[in-house]
Enzyme design. Structure first.
Site, mmCIF file in Angstrom:
data_model
loop_
_atom_site.group_PDB
_atom_site.id
_atom_site.type_symbol
_atom_site.label_atom_id
_atom_site.label_comp_id
_atom_site.label_asym_id
_atom_site.label_seq_id
_atom_site.Cartn_x
_atom_site.Cartn_y
_atom_site.Cartn_z
ATOM 1 N N TYR A 49 21.377 32.822 -42.035
ATOM 2 C CA TYR A 49 20.099 32.334 -42.541
ATOM 3 C C TYR A 49 18.957 32.602 -41.561
ATOM 4 O O TYR A 49 19.005 32.219 -40.396
ATOM 5 C CB TYR A 49 20.167 30.835 -42.835
ATOM 6 C CG TYR A 49 21.078 30.459 -43.990
ATOM 7 C CD1 TYR A 49 21.542 31.413 -44.896
ATOM 8 C CD2 TYR A 49 21.475 29.151 -44.188
ATOM 9 C CE1 TYR A 49 22.373 31.070 -45.947
ATOM 10 C CE2 TYR A 49 22.309 28.789 -45.243
ATOM 11 C CZ TYR A 49 22.757 29.754 -46.115
ATOM 12 O OH TYR A 49 23.581 29.404 -47.155
ATOM 13 N N ASN A 144 32.157 31.376 -52.368
ATOM 14 C CA ASN A 144 32.072 32.626 -53.138
ATOM 15 C C ASN A 144 33.414 33.346 -53.293
ATOM 16 O O ASN A 144 33.439 34.554 -53.527
ATOM 17 C CB ASN A 144 31.031 33.566 -52.512
ATOM 18 C CG ASN A 144 29.651 32.940 -52.438
ATOM 19 O OD1 ASN A 144 29.122 32.473 -53.446
ATOM 20 N ND2 ASN A 144 29.076 32.899 -51.247
ATOM 21 N N GLY A 202 18.312 29.041 -58.567
ATOM 22 C CA GLY A 202 17.401 29.802 -57.724
ATOM 23 C C GLY A 202 15.946 29.397 -57.860
ATOM 24 O O GLY A 202 15.061 30.047 -57.306
#
Length: 331
Positions: A49, A144, A202
């Site tokens: 990040y 994921n 999102g």
């Protein structure tokens, strides 16, 4: 599926992806302080990040993360992207770098951010077990991964006596529910709790975007002007998705009239009250933000009650409209 009010509410986790990117250090500090003052304790970041700035900013806040008497719990992730891998040396290097940035001796939760199909999973898991034995993290998480990969990993860890994963972080919202079909039963079977990222798809479920926006010049944000924007547009920017959102907005007006909650509030209330998340299992919602005001609005929505049945039905209709285009929960 609608759930009863009496069920335990999922926990709330602070998503720190925008720290060092759309939020500078002072804003990030204010956001973290506001989050902790509401009684929440878990923060989620990653090696990736903001090119490490997210971890560095968090490390500079003086929270004493990783110490035995610290109530703040910190999670980070190792990834297989941009010159990294999940081979043992890279996993170790990423975690040790994260610990330096975070200025802590250990993290409470260490995720494998996504599968690395070029690295034998046994080697990765063995390396994680070694790092756990060295005291560098408390819990192991997956993110994921496909359900079959979760099952394989849990079986391998159990048979080898390695640390078992206890948390899965995945994409989940009122209009992206692919995880419900096979992943959730897998997680319940192996005893993993689920932390939901992208609970607002999102940002699409804020209702502030129109499908035609993609054709014009837009300010920098989740869907425009960043290295991740194309990925987010490919995931969520579908005509059927916008049609579903319009259905929900119409239902909100019909059910609540002039006092209708915002689309953001409705989408978050769906997560906390009507999704398949279960607070009793330790499930949680990860709330991201790009400003203090946004965080305060999201936290307020997370504390509100369930939605009217007609609005829940509209979210179900929206999901069925978009289901055939829903992005995969795994990479």
């Amino acid at each position: 599926m609608s759930r009863q009010l009496s069920r335990a509410r999922p926990a709330t986790v602070l998503g720190a992806m925008e720290m060092g990117r759309r939020m500078d250090a002072p804003t990030s500090a204010a956001v973290t302080r506001a989050f902790l003052e509401r009684g929440h304790t878990e923060i989620d970041t990653a090696f990736l990040y903001s090119d490490g700035q997210s971890e560095t900013i968090l490390g500079g806040l003086g929270l004493r993360m990783g110490s035995s008497d610290c109530r703040v719990k910190i999670a980070t992730k190792a990834n297989p992207w941009i010159g990294n891998s999940l081979k043992p040396d890279s996993v170790r290097s990423q975690l040790e770098t994260s610990l330096k940035r975070l200025q802590c001796p250990r993290v409470d939760l260490f995720y494998l951010h996504a599968p690395d199909h070029s690295a034998p999973v046994e080697e990765t898991l063995r390396a994680c077990h070694q790092l756990h034995q060295e005291g560098k993290f408390v819990e192991l998480g997956l993110s994921n991964y496909a359900a079959w990969e979760v099952a394989e990993i849990c079986t391998l860890c159990k048979s080898n006596g390695w640390i078992l994963p206890t948390v899965y972080q995945g994409m989940y919202s009122a209009t992206t529910r692919q995880v419900e079909t096979e992943l959730f039963p897998c997680l319940r079977h192996f005893g993993l709790r689920f932390y939901a990222y992208n609970p607002l798809a999102g940002g699409l479920l804020t209702g502030k975007y129109k499908y035609e926006d993609k054709d014009g010049k837009q300010p920098v944000g989740r869907f425009f002007g960043t290295q991740w924007a194309e990925i987010y547009r490919n995931h969520f920017w579908k005509e059927h998705h916008f049609e579903g959102i319009a259905l929900v907005e119409k239902a909100l007006q019909a059910a609540y009239g002039a006092s209708a909650p915002s689309m953001t509030s409705a989408a978050l209330r769906w997560m906390y009250h009507h999704s398949q998340l279960q607070g009793a299992h330790g499930d949680a919602v990860i709330l991201g933000m790009s400003s203090l005001e946004q965080l305060e609005q999201n936290l307020a929505a997370a504390e509100e009650g369930p939605l009217e049945p007609a609005v829940v039905d509209a979210f179900n209709q929206a999901w069925h409209l978009f289901a055939h285009e829903c992005p995969n929960y795994f990479i």
